[in-house]
Motif scaffolding. Structure first.
Motif, mmCIF file in Angstrom:
data_model
loop_
_atom_site.group_PDB
_atom_site.id
_atom_site.type_symbol
_atom_site.label_atom_id
_atom_site.label_comp_id
_atom_site.label_asym_id
_atom_site.label_seq_id
_atom_site.Cartn_x
_atom_site.Cartn_y
_atom_site.Cartn_z
ATOM 1 N N MET A 358 25.147 41.558 37.016
ATOM 2 C CA MET A 358 25.410 41.415 38.462
ATOM 3 C C MET A 358 26.817 40.816 38.545
ATOM 4 S SD MET A 358 22.096 40.908 40.575
ATOM 5 C CE MET A 358 20.668 40.120 39.709
ATOM 6 N N LEU A 359 26.849 39.665 37.858
ATOM 7 C CA LEU A 359 28.432 39.064 38.040
ATOM 8 C C LEU A 359 29.273 39.808 37.330
ATOM 9 C CD1 LEU A 359 27.207 35.379 37.122
ATOM 10 C CD2 LEU A 359 27.863 36.312 39.396
ATOM 11 N N THR A 360 29.148 40.660 36.532
ATOM 12 C CA THR A 360 30.091 41.359 35.887
ATOM 13 C C THR A 360 30.442 42.246 36.721
ATOM 14 O OG1 THR A 360 29.063 41.112 33.648
ATOM 15 C CG2 THR A 360 30.741 42.848 34.050
ATOM 16 N N ALA A 361 29.564 43.100 37.444
ATOM 17 C CA ALA A 361 29.701 44.193 38.592
ATOM 18 C C ALA A 361 30.582 43.530 39.783
ATOM 19 C CB ALA A 361 28.433 44.440 39.096
ATOM 20 N N LEU A 362 30.288 42.273 40.034
ATOM 21 C CA LEU A 362 30.810 41.497 41.113
ATOM 22 C C LEU A 362 32.512 41.480 40.725
ATOM 23 C CD1 LEU A 362 29.946 40.211 43.987
ATOM 24 C CD2 LEU A 362 29.698 38.039 42.830
ATOM 25 N N GLY A 363 32.640 40.958 39.553
ATOM 26 C CA GLY A 363 34.101 40.563 39.098
ATOM 27 C C GLY A 363 34.764 42.055 39.209
ATOM 28 N N VAL A 364 34.272 43.102 38.830
ATOM 29 C CA VAL A 364 34.971 44.534 38.764
ATOM 30 C C VAL A 364 35.134 44.816 40.313
ATOM 31 C CG1 VAL A 364 34.811 47.006 38.429
ATOM 32 C CG2 VAL A 364 34.090 45.448 36.717
ATOM 33 N N ASN A 365 34.027 44.459 41.164
ATOM 34 C CA ASN A 365 34.272 44.881 42.696
ATOM 35 C C ASN A 365 35.487 44.014 43.425
ATOM 36 O OD1 ASN A 365 32.948 46.200 45.109
ATOM 37 N ND2 ASN A 365 32.887 44.169 45.758
ATOM 38 N N TYR A 366 35.503 42.911 43.008
ATOM 39 C CA TYR A 366 36.507 41.948 43.677
ATOM 40 C C TYR A 366 38.036 42.567 42.949
ATOM 41 C CZ TYR A 366 39.794 38.149 43.730
ATOM 42 O OH TYR A 366 40.837 37.345 43.717
ATOM 43 N N LEU A 367 38.096 42.927 41.932
ATOM 44 C CA LEU A 367 39.467 43.641 41.523
ATOM 45 C C LEU A 367 39.753 44.886 42.185
ATOM 46 C CD1 LEU A 367 39.254 42.825 37.806
ATOM 47 C CD2 LEU A 367 40.691 41.741 39.387
ATOM 48 N N LEU A 368 38.713 45.753 42.384
ATOM 49 C CA LEU A 368 38.763 46.901 43.117
ATOM 50 C C LEU A 368 39.271 46.748 44.600
ATOM 51 C CD1 LEU A 368 36.106 49.183 41.810
ATOM 52 C CD2 LEU A 368 38.359 49.250 41.172
ATOM 53 N N GLU A 369 38.734 45.544 45.185
ATOM 54 C CA GLU A 369 38.989 45.296 46.615
ATOM 55 C C GLU A 369 40.237 44.746 46.874
ATOM 56 O OE1 GLU A 369 35.760 42.777 48.055
ATOM 57 O OE2 GLU A 369 34.453 44.545 48.552
ATOM 58 N N LYS A 370 40.622 43.515 45.837
ATOM 59 C CA LYS A 370 41.771 42.910 46.086
ATOM 60 C C LYS A 370 43.049 43.747 45.702
ATOM 61 C CE LYS A 370 44.028 38.795 44.284
ATOM 62 N NZ LYS A 370 44.452 38.168 45.662
ATOM 63 N N PHE A 371 43.006 44.944 44.871
ATOM 64 C CA PHE A 371 44.134 45.807 44.466
ATOM 65 C C PHE A 371 43.892 47.336 45.077
ATOM 66 C CE2 PHE A 371 43.916 42.427 41.157
ATOM 67 C CZ PHE A 371 45.151 41.720 41.368
ATOM 68 N N SER A 372 43.132 47.394 46.112
ATOM 69 C CA SER A 372 42.806 48.568 46.753
ATOM 70 C C SER A 372 44.108 49.294 47.235
ATOM 71 C CB SER A 372 41.956 48.509 47.896
ATOM 72 O OG SER A 372 42.200 47.631 48.795
ATOM 73 N N ASN A 373 45.177 48.453 47.503
ATOM 74 C CA ASN A 373 46.436 49.330 48.102
ATOM 75 C C ASN A 373 47.353 49.706 47.069
ATOM 76 O OD1 ASN A 373 46.889 46.473 47.360
ATOM 77 N ND2 ASN A 373 48.384 46.346 48.993
ATOM 78 N N LYS A 374 46.997 49.176 45.845
ATOM 79 C CA LYS A 374 47.845 49.537 44.376
ATOM 80 C C LYS A 374 46.823 50.479 43.521
ATOM 81 C CE LYS A 374 49.969 45.118 44.478
ATOM 82 N NZ LYS A 374 50.591 44.026 43.576
ATOM 83 N N LYS A 375 47.272 51.816 43.618
ATOM 84 C CA LYS A 375 46.416 52.741 42.684
ATOM 85 C C LYS A 375 46.333 52.711 41.324
ATOM 86 C CE LYS A 375 47.951 56.419 46.047
ATOM 87 N NZ LYS A 375 48.390 57.826 46.479
ATOM 88 N N VAL A 376 47.382 51.782 40.774
ATOM 89 C CA VAL A 376 47.453 52.046 39.403
ATOM 90 C C VAL A 376 46.113 50.912 38.853
ATOM 91 C CG1 VAL A 376 48.435 51.194 37.173
ATOM 92 C CG2 VAL A 376 49.731 52.326 39.198
ATOM 93 N N VAL A 377 46.012 49.811 39.433
ATOM 94 C CA VAL A 377 45.072 48.704 39.227
ATOM 95 C C VAL A 377 43.751 49.578 39.149
ATOM 96 C CG1 VAL A 377 44.371 46.288 39.562
ATOM 97 C CG2 VAL A 377 46.595 46.711 39.443
ATOM 98 N N PRO A 378 43.284 49.779 40.267
ATOM 99 C CA PRO A 378 41.913 50.362 40.478
ATOM 100 C C PRO A 378 41.435 51.498 39.176
ATOM 101 C CG PRO A 378 42.702 50.256 42.706
ATOM 102 C CD PRO A 378 43.805 49.798 41.802
#
Length: 523
Positions: A358-378
Motif C-alpha cells: 500500500m505504501l509502495t502504491a502511495l509512493g508511485v501515486n505521489y510521483l504521478l501527481e507531483k509530475f503530472s504536468n511533465k509527460k516524461v516522468v509519469p
C-alpha cells in the motif's frame, strides 16, 4: 463505492495474472516437498479419513489445526502430491490480491485517485517475489495477510455503510475472519494491537464530527463478538495447554539470549535493511539474500513511508489510513523483532506485506501527481512499474526455481528417493534409513513397531501413503538388523560407509547411484 468499468477490467486482469502466477506449475515448482509441508499432508489426511479434526497438533513443535485440516481436505480431493499441499496457499494468495485492492480503495477513498492507488497496490502484491513465493508453499503463514486484509475491509464497510442490517452482516463477516486468524500462524497474535489502533482512530474521528457514535459502537461490537466467538475454541485450548501457546517461539525469543537489548538492536538494524539492502538468506524464503523488494519498488516504498510519516506529523488527528498503516507495520514486525534466529526472516514478517505494498502504491501515486504536468516522468514511472511486474515473476520462475540451491531447500533428494521406491514392484521389501536429524515425530512401521522418527522422513512418508509399506530405521538400528535378500535400502543422505559396514557384517549389497541419492540392493 462505484467502480468504473475500466477499473474493473484492470482489476480482473491483475487478479487473473496473480492466479496464473500462483497456480502455474504448482505440481513442480518449488521443486520438492519440504518435510514441514509433508507432515501437514499426512496429519491432515488422517484427520479427514478418521474425522478426528484437531484444534492444535502437538507434533513438530506444535501448530494450529485449521491449516492442517484444510490441507487434509485438499489431499483427499487431489491425492498425495505437491499440488494438494499447495492448493490452499495459491488460492489464499490470489484472494489477498483482490482483498488488498478493496481495502486500499476504502482506506484512500478521500484521496484524488483511490482506484489508481488500489490497483497499484494489487499489482505490486500480485507480482511480488516475496508474496508469490509464500503463495506456493504449504506454510500457514500465508493466511495472515489474507485474513487481516479482508477482516479490516469488512470492518470499514460496516462503519461506513448506512444500512444497519447490511453493516451488521459486514461486521460479523469481518469479525469472524479476524477470529480465524488466531487459528493460523503465531504472528497473527500481534494483529489485535493493529485493530485497537484502528478502533481508536475511527472513534476519535467520529467523536470529533459528533455523528454516528452509537452506530459505530454497535457495529464495532458485532465485529468484536464475531471475532471473540471464532477465536474462542483455540483460546480455550491454550488456557488448558499453556505450554503449547508459547511453543517454539520461546526458544528463538530475544529474551532467551544473554543480552536481549543488544540482540534487539542488531535485529532491528537487519530488519530495517531487508527491504532494500539484504533480505532473507533462506532459499525457501528468498533468493540469495536479495532485498525483499526489487530496487525501484523499494524506492517507491521509501517514498510512500516518507509520505506516511509526513501525514502523521502534519494532521491532528491523522487519517485512518495513515495510523492503520503505521500500526500495521510496527506491530506485525513484532514476530521478527522479538526473535533472533534467521534474521531478516521473510516468513515471520509476512504480516507486513499488505501495508508495504500500500505504501509502495502511495509512493508511485505521489510521483504521478507531483509530475503530472511533465509527460516524461509519469511515463517513466509507469514503465518502471510494469517492468518490475515482469522481472519479479522471471526471478521466481526463471532464476530461483532452477537454481542449484532450491531443490535442496525443498528436500528434492527425498522426493526422488520415494519416487524410485514407489516405482518398484509392490512385493519389494523397502527400507529407508533416516540418517538426517530433526524434530522427532511418532511413526508406526509396517510390523506395528512404534518409534520416533526425525522430521526429514515425512517427505517420503507423505508421497508413499498410498503405496506399498516402507520400514524406517535409524542408523543405530542397522547394526543388529538382518535385511532379507532382495531388500532395497535407501538412506536419506548419501553415506558410503553405511553400505561398507553392511558388507563387513557379511551382507552383500550392490549400490545404485543416482543424481540425488543412492540405494543398496541386498544380494
Amino acid at each position: 463505492m462505484y467502480v468504473q468499468k475500466n477499473v474493473k477490467i484492470t482489476l480482473l486482469a491483475i487478479v487473473v495474472f496473480a492466479a496464473i502466477l500462483r497456480f502455474a506449475a504448482l505440481d513442480r515448482i518449488p521443486p520438492g516437498i519440504y518435510p514441514d509441508e509433508a507432515i501437514k499432508g499426512i496429519e491432515g489426511l488422517e484427520a479427514v479419513e478418521t474425522g478426528n479434526f484437531k484444534l492444535f497438533y502437538e507434533t513438530n513443535n506444535g501448530r494450529e489445526g485449521l491449516w492442517i485440516n484444510l490441507i487434509g481436505l485438499a489431499v483427499r480431493s487431489f491425492g498425495t502430491n505437491q499440488f494438494s499441499l499447495r492448493f490452499w496457499p495459491a488460492l489464499f494468495g490470489t484472494l489477498t490480491v483482490l482483498g488488498l485492492f478493496l481495502l486500499t480503495r476504502e482506506l484512500f477513498r478521500e484521496k484524488e485517485h483511490p482506484d489508481r492507488i488500489a490497483l497499484l497496490a494489487a499489482f505490486f502484491l500480485a507480482t511480488s517475489f516475496w508474496h508469490l513465493n509464500f503463495s506456493r508453499i504449504a506454510f500457514r503463514a500465508i493466511m495472515v495477510p489474507m485474513l487481516m486484509v479482508w477482516s479490516f475491509y469488512f470492518l470499514l464497510l460496516a462503519w461506513r455503510r448506512a444500512h444497519a442490517w447490511r453493516s451488521a452482516i459486514f461486521a460479523v463477516i469481518g469479525g469472524a475472519l479476524f477470529g480465524l486468524g488466531f487459528h493460523t500462524y503465531i504472528a497473527f497474535r500481534f494483529a489485535p494491537f493493529v485493530a485497537l489502533v484502528l478502533f481508536a482512530i475511527e472513534y476519535l474521528r467520529i467523536r470529533t464530527a459528533r455523528i454516528g457514535l452509537r452506530s459505530f459502537l454497535t457495529r464495532t461490537a458485532w465485529w468484536l463478538i464475531a471475532a471473540f466467538l471464532t477465536a474462542l475454541p483455540i483460546g480455550l485450548y491454550f488456557l488448558a495447554h499453556p505450554q503449547d501457546f508459547i511453543g517454539r517461539a520461546g526458544g528463538v525469543s530475544i529474551f532467551a539470549t544473554d543480552s536481549p537489548i543488544r540482540t534487539f538492536g542488531k535485529v532491528l538494524v537487519q530488519t530495517l535493511g531487508m527491504f532494500n539492502i539484504r533480505g532473507d538468506c533462506n532459499w525457501r524464503h528468498n533468493m540469495a539474500c536479495s532485498p525483499q523488494l526489487l530496487f525501484p519498488v523499494g524506492i517507491f516504498f521509501l517514498i510512500g513511508l516518507w509520505i506516511l510519516i509526513k501525514n502523521i506529523r502534519q494532521k491532528i488527528p491523522a487519517s485512518t489510513a495513515s495510523w492503520l498503516l503505521i500500526a500495521w507495520l510496527g506491530f506485525l514486525l513484532g514476530p521478527e523483532l522479538l526473535t533472533w534466529e534467521g534474521i531478516p526472516h521473510a516468513l515471520r514478517s509476512i504480516g507486513i506485506i499488505p501495508p508495504v505494498f500500500m505504501l509502495t502504491a502511495l509512493g508511485v501515486n505521489y510521483l504521478l501527481e507531483k509530475f503530472s504536468n511533465k509527460k516524461v516522468v509519469p511515463v517513466m514511472v509507469i514503465v518502471i512499474v510494469m517492468v518490475s511486474g515482469i522481472i519479479e515473476p522471471y526471478r521466481y520462475f526463471g532464476v530461483w526455481a532452477h537454481h542449484i540451491n532450491t531443490p535442496y531447500a525443498f528436500a528434492k533428494p527425498y522426493v526422488e528417493i520415494v519416487r524410485y521406491l514407489n516405482s518398484l514392484p509392490p512385493s519389494a521389501t523397502k527400507y529407508v534409513i533416516v540418517n538426517e536429524g530433526g524434530t522427532l515425530v511418532p511413526h508406526i512401521n509396517p510390523n506395528g513397531e512404534r518409534k520416533l522418527i526425525p522430521m526429514p522422513a515425512q517427505t517420503v512418508m507423505y508421497l508413499s501413503l498410498k503405496q506399498a509399506p516402507i520400514t524406517y530405521l535409524l542408523p543405530k538400528e542397522i547394526e543388529n538388523y538382518t535385511f532379507p535378500v532382495g531388500s532395497v535400502i535407501a538412506p536419506l543422505k548419501k553415506d558410503e560407509k553405511l553400505f561398507e559396514n553392511l558388507r563387513k557384517r557379511g551382507t552383500e549389497v550392490s549400490v545404485l547411484k543416482f543424481q540425488y541419492f543412492e540405494v543398496g540392493i541386498v544380494e
